[in-house]
Structures are given as structure tokens and as C-alpha cells.
Design a protein around this motif. Structure first.
Motif, PDB file in Angstrom:
ATOM      1  N   ARG A  27       0.835  -1.208   0.000  1.00  0.00           N
ATOM      2  CA  ARG A  27       0.000   0.000   0.000  1.00  0.00           C
ATOM      3  C   ARG A  27       0.870   1.259   0.000  1.00  0.00           C
ATOM      4  NH1 ARG A  27      -5.546  -0.625   2.995  1.00  0.00           N
ATOM      5  NH2 ARG A  27      -6.015  -2.833   2.692  1.00  0.00           N
ATOM      6  N   HIS A  69      -3.589   9.775  -1.062  1.00  0.00           N
ATOM      7  CA  HIS A  69      -3.813   9.637   0.365  1.00  0.00           C
ATOM      8  C   HIS A  69      -4.625   8.387   0.684  1.00  0.00           C
ATOM      9  CE1 HIS A  69      -2.051  13.501   1.204  1.00  0.00           C
ATOM     10  NE2 HIS A  69      -2.858  14.083   0.338  1.00  0.00           N
ATOM     11  N   GLU A  70      -4.977   7.630  -0.325  1.00  0.00           N
ATOM     12  CA  GLU A  70      -5.745   6.410  -0.118  1.00  0.00           C
ATOM     13  C   GLU A  70      -5.525   5.472  -1.286  1.00  0.00           C
ATOM     14  OE1 GLU A  70      -9.966   8.052  -1.996  1.00  0.00           O
ATOM     15  OE2 GLU A  70      -9.761   7.809   0.174  1.00  0.00           O
ATOM     16  N   SER A 127      -2.310   3.966   7.317  1.00  0.00           N
ATOM     17  CA  SER A 127      -3.711   3.831   6.944  1.00  0.00           C
ATOM     18  C   SER A 127      -3.794   3.490   5.480  1.00  0.00           C
ATOM     19  CB  SER A 127      -4.481   5.126   7.231  1.00  0.00           C
ATOM     20  OG  SER A 127      -5.804   5.020   6.780  1.00  0.00           O
ATOM     21  N   THR A 184      -6.770   3.428   3.551  1.00  0.00           N
ATOM     22  CA  THR A 184      -7.812   4.074   2.759  1.00  0.00           C
ATOM     23  C   THR A 184      -8.129   5.485   3.215  1.00  0.00           C
ATOM     24  OG1 THR A 184      -9.494   3.078   4.194  1.00  0.00           O
ATOM     25  CG2 THR A 184      -8.912   1.887   2.189  1.00  0.00           C
ATOM     26  N   ASP A 185      -7.543   5.946   4.301  1.00  0.00           N
ATOM     27  CA  ASP A 185      -7.852   7.288   4.777  1.00  0.00           C
ATOM     28  C   ASP A 185      -6.632   7.864   5.477  1.00  0.00           C
ATOM     29  OD1 ASP A 185     -10.208   8.795   7.127  1.00  0.00           O
ATOM     30  OD2 ASP A 185      -9.027   9.649   5.488  1.00  0.00           O
ATOM     31  N   SER A 186      -5.711   8.399   4.702  1.00  0.00           N
ATOM     32  CA  SER A 186      -4.498   8.968   5.277  1.00  0.00           C
ATOM     33  C   SER A 186      -4.451  10.474   5.108  1.00  0.00           C
ATOM     34  CB  SER A 186      -3.260   8.345   4.627  1.00  0.00           C
ATOM     35  OG  SER A 186      -3.243   8.650   3.259  1.00  0.00           O
ATOM     36  N   THR A 187      -5.608  11.070   4.779  1.00  0.00           N
ATOM     37  CA  THR A 187      -5.625  12.500   4.521  1.00  0.00           C
ATOM     38  C   THR A 187      -5.160  13.283   5.736  1.00  0.00           C
ATOM     39  OG1 THR A 187      -7.461  12.155   2.992  1.00  0.00           O
ATOM     40  CG2 THR A 187      -7.082  14.402   3.749  1.00  0.00           C
TER      41      THR A 187
END
Length: 413
Positions: A141, A151-152, A365, A367-370
């Protein structure tokens, strides 16, 4: 003033020599030649660049290198690269792999001399394996997020590459592929750039002959994608020859391909271990298992397997908890010494090149690393490792198609 190197394989110019530490004003020291790991990069406290203590000038240099590596990887095409070396004397590069890399044009293309009838794969396939829970899926990933500046990861990507939960004994169960970069074709269907794929594997638990045989059939290109690779525990009574087979050789026919070859084989090898462990690999049995695997990969032509140690943040946390007794010691110095000690241990136990061992922290993360934001150090090291793997894949395919004899051992620098 710092000068930007001309290509991705000259990134080590950030440091004057192997083992040296490059200092920018007010910046922490970076291990450049081996690209082991950034000194501090926990993602829980953004911005990561500030925690690293990097000066704006150093951050700008790293960001420029990251963008250059992205461009080179995006135009990567199998066996169309150039070797950066005068000849046999440049047999290995700074990262324990072949000299030079794709994107350079000083020498003849790596694919020159390959028979016209040879069928080149349209992708570079990187096989990733290691103990269960070592961070293999998270590394894949991280490759995707670093290369695509995202970011995902896409939903279908996340569904295939499963990151182990703390309540689970295992994460990935199947031999499953993930496309880090798709192939690009022209209007006639001709390949402009090749795909880059990673194959995730089930983590090793028992470290026995059964798991070694499972890796063997994968390395030979005999396994279909998206399959559970394990032996069956029965024999067919009417197939008498099966009674002469050993239990470890009884693989179900439905997981095997009808015809194997360069299209179905992995082209580069990447070991992943948990870098926060006290001993890597963990214990004599695990060390013996992986040393035999390294030998097997080299015998099959994979001369430069790379080793990635994950979870540098846990190493840092462990050192912070034990810093009471040595409060007067520079934390950066303690971390460098701890990482060097771990890497030297891996080199000694597995018999790999010192420059083939890398430390990295994955994006935590999928799917959500914003909220975490981009981490230039994570991107830098992830893309450097991915670039080296693609170069090794190129060399493996060119060597296979040329039919050159394969040496039995790796020349450790």
C-alpha cells in the motif's frame, strides 16, 4: 550548495560515501547510500518533515528526488532500459543490485540482443514475502500511495491487499497480486510503459519444509493468481504415481498454471521483516529458514533479493522508553546506532549485501491517510526501494531471455 543528481540511481549523492551521514543546517542526519531509514518519521505527529528536523532546503532536495523517481517509474518499460557501467566491472550497483537503471541512455539498452521472437512480459512482478504480521501488505500500500501521490488506495486494491488487524492471527491468506502502476498503451495497442505489480503472500508461521515448497512453486511461476497456496492432505487412489510423491509436493491441480514461464514468474524478490523485533530474523529456526530461502532464490536466478525492515516508529518508541538511564545521549545518535546494529545483524544472519537492507516506516492507513498528510521521507524511501526492485526485475528478465548462465552465489559487496 546542494546539486540535484541527474537520475534516480544517483540519489545516494546526498551522502559522500557509504556509511556517511549528510548534514544540512539544523537537519537530522540521513543514511544516504543504503537508504536505511529516516531518523525520525512517526506519522502520528504531522507535519513529518518538522519532526525529522529537516531544513527547508533538504526537504526541497528530497521532494525533487521523489518527483524524479515518480517520473522514471511511470515511464518504466520492461527491458528497454540502459545499463550505467562500462562493462563486467560494473556488475552490481550501490543497492546490492545491477548497476545503472532504467531511464538512463549512456549504454546499450538492457534488452538489446534479445531474440526477436522472445515474448517479453508486459509487467514487472515483485514478489513480497516474510513472516506473518511483518508489514508486507502495508508496504505494498505504501508503494502505491508513494508512487501515485495519493492519500488512499482504491477500494478494489484495499479488498485484495488486506492489512492484518490486531485481533487477527493472519492478514493475507492467498497469493494475490496488486497493480502499483498499470501499463500504458498507444492507439495500436503497443506498450508505451509496462505495468508494475506486487504479489502479496501468506505470512510464514511454521517455517518448515511445507512453506519452503510453497515458495518454490511460486518462484517457478507455477501458481495461479488469487489462490491459496498449500498442499492437500490426501492422495487420489486411482493415480498410483501420487503414492511416490512426498506430502510436501501434493499441490492441488486447480491452483497450478498449465504452462509456466517468464510471464507467470516473479521477477524481483523482496523480504519484509518487523524491524522492531529484538532479533531479525527471530531465532535460530527462523534464521535458518530464511537463509535457505535466500539461497534458493539465488539459485533460481534472483541474485539481488532486497530486505525491508518495517516499523521504525516502534524502534524509536522503545528507545524513548528506555532513555531514562541514558538521558545525556543524543536520541538521534541512539536511533542510528540501534538501526545500524539491526541491519548488520540481518546482513550477518541472511548473508545478503549490506546495501540491500532498508529501513522504512509504512503509511499506517490504507484508505484514509488525509489527516496524516504526505511524508516526503516515506515517499523517498518507498520509491527508492521500488526503483531498485524494478531494476532487478529488468536484469532478471534480460538474463533469462539471453539464456546466460546463472552464478550460484551473490557477490556481496
Amino acid at each position: 550548495q546542494a546539486q540535484l543528481p541527474g537520475g534516480p540511481f544517483r540519489v545516494p549523492a546526498l551522502s559522500p560515501a557509504p556509511g556517511a551521514w549528510c548534514l544540512a543546517p539544523g537537519a537530522c542526519r540521513l543514511r544516504a547510500m543504503e537508504l536505511d531509514a529516516p531518523v525520525q518519521q512517526p506519522m502520528q505527529a504531522p507535519p513529518a518533515q518538522n519532526r525529522l528536523g529537516l531544513s527547508p532546503a533538504m526537504v526541497a532536495i528530497m521532494e525533487s528526488q521523489v518527483e524524479e523517481m515518480r517520473k522514471v517509474l511511470m515511464r518504466f518499460k520492461v527491458c528497454s532500459s540502459s545499463l550505467d557501467g562500462p562493462g563486467p566491472a560494473s556488475a552490481s550497483g550501490p543497492s546490492g543490485g545491477p548497476a545503472g537503471g532504467f531511464g538512463q541512455s549512456e549504454q546499450a539498452p538492457m534488452g538489446s540482443g534479445i531474440p526477436a521472437q522472445a515474448s517479453l512480459p508486459g509487467h514487472a512482478d515483485i514478489l513480497i514475502f516474510g513472516p506473518s504480521g511483518s508489514g508486507k501488505s502495508s508496504l505494498i500500500r505504501t508503494f502505491y500511495m508513494a508512487l501515485n501521490k495519493s492519500h488512499e488506495v482504491p477500494v478494489d486494491f484495499a479488498d485484495r491487499i488486506i492489512v492484518k488487524d490486531t485481533a487477527m492471527n493472519e492478514g493475507t491468506l492467498k497469493y494475490v497480486s496488486a497493480t502499483i502502476k498499470p501499463a500504458k498503451t498507444d492507439h495500436r495497442g503497443g506498450i508505451i510503459s509496462s505495468a508494475i505489480m506486487c504479489h502479496d503472500t501468506r505470512g510464514h508461521i511454521w517455517m518448515d519444509e511445507r512453506e519452503q515448497k510453497q515458495l518454490g512453486v511460486i518462484l517457478d511461476g507455477n501458481v495461479r493468481d488469487d489462490c491459496l497456496v498449500q498442499q492437500r492432505n490426501y492422495r487420489y487412489a486411482r493415480l498410483l504415481w501420487e503414492f511416490w510423491k512426498r506430502d510436501v509436493d501434493l499441490f492441488p491441480a486447480e491452483i497450478l498454471v498449465r504452462k509456466n514461464g517468464l510471464q507467470t514468474r516473479p521477477h524481483a524478490i523482496l523480504f519484509v521483516f518487523d524491524g522492531s523485533m529484538e532479533e531479525i530474523p527471530d531465532g535460530e529456526e527462523e534464521t535458518r529458514f530464511y537463509r535457505e530461502i535466500v539461497t534458493m532464490t539465488q539459485e533460481k536466478g534472483y541474485m539481488y533479493p532486497q530486505v525491508v525492515l518495517t516499523r521504525i516508529d516502534r524502534v524509536e518508541e522503545s528507545l524513548a522508553r528506555s532513555s531514562g538511564d541514558t538521558g545525556d545521549v543524543d536520541p538521534e545518535l541512539r536511533l542510528r546506532q540501534a538501526l545500524d546494529k539491526k541491519i548488520e545483524g540481518v546482513v550477518e544472519r541472511l548473508g545478503v549485501a549490506r546495501a540491500s537492507v532498508h529501513f522504512i516506516e509504512n503509511y499506517h492507513s490504507g484508505t484514509d491517510s488525509t489527516a496524516e498528510g504526505r511524508n516526503v521521507s516515506v515517499d523517498f524511501h518507498a520509491l527508492k526501494i521500488l526503483t531498485q526492485c524494478c531494476s532487478n526485475a529488468d536484469a532478471f528478465m534480460a538474463q533469462s531471455l539471453h539464456g546466460a548462465p546463472r552464478p550460484g552465489t551473490c557477490a556481496v559487496q
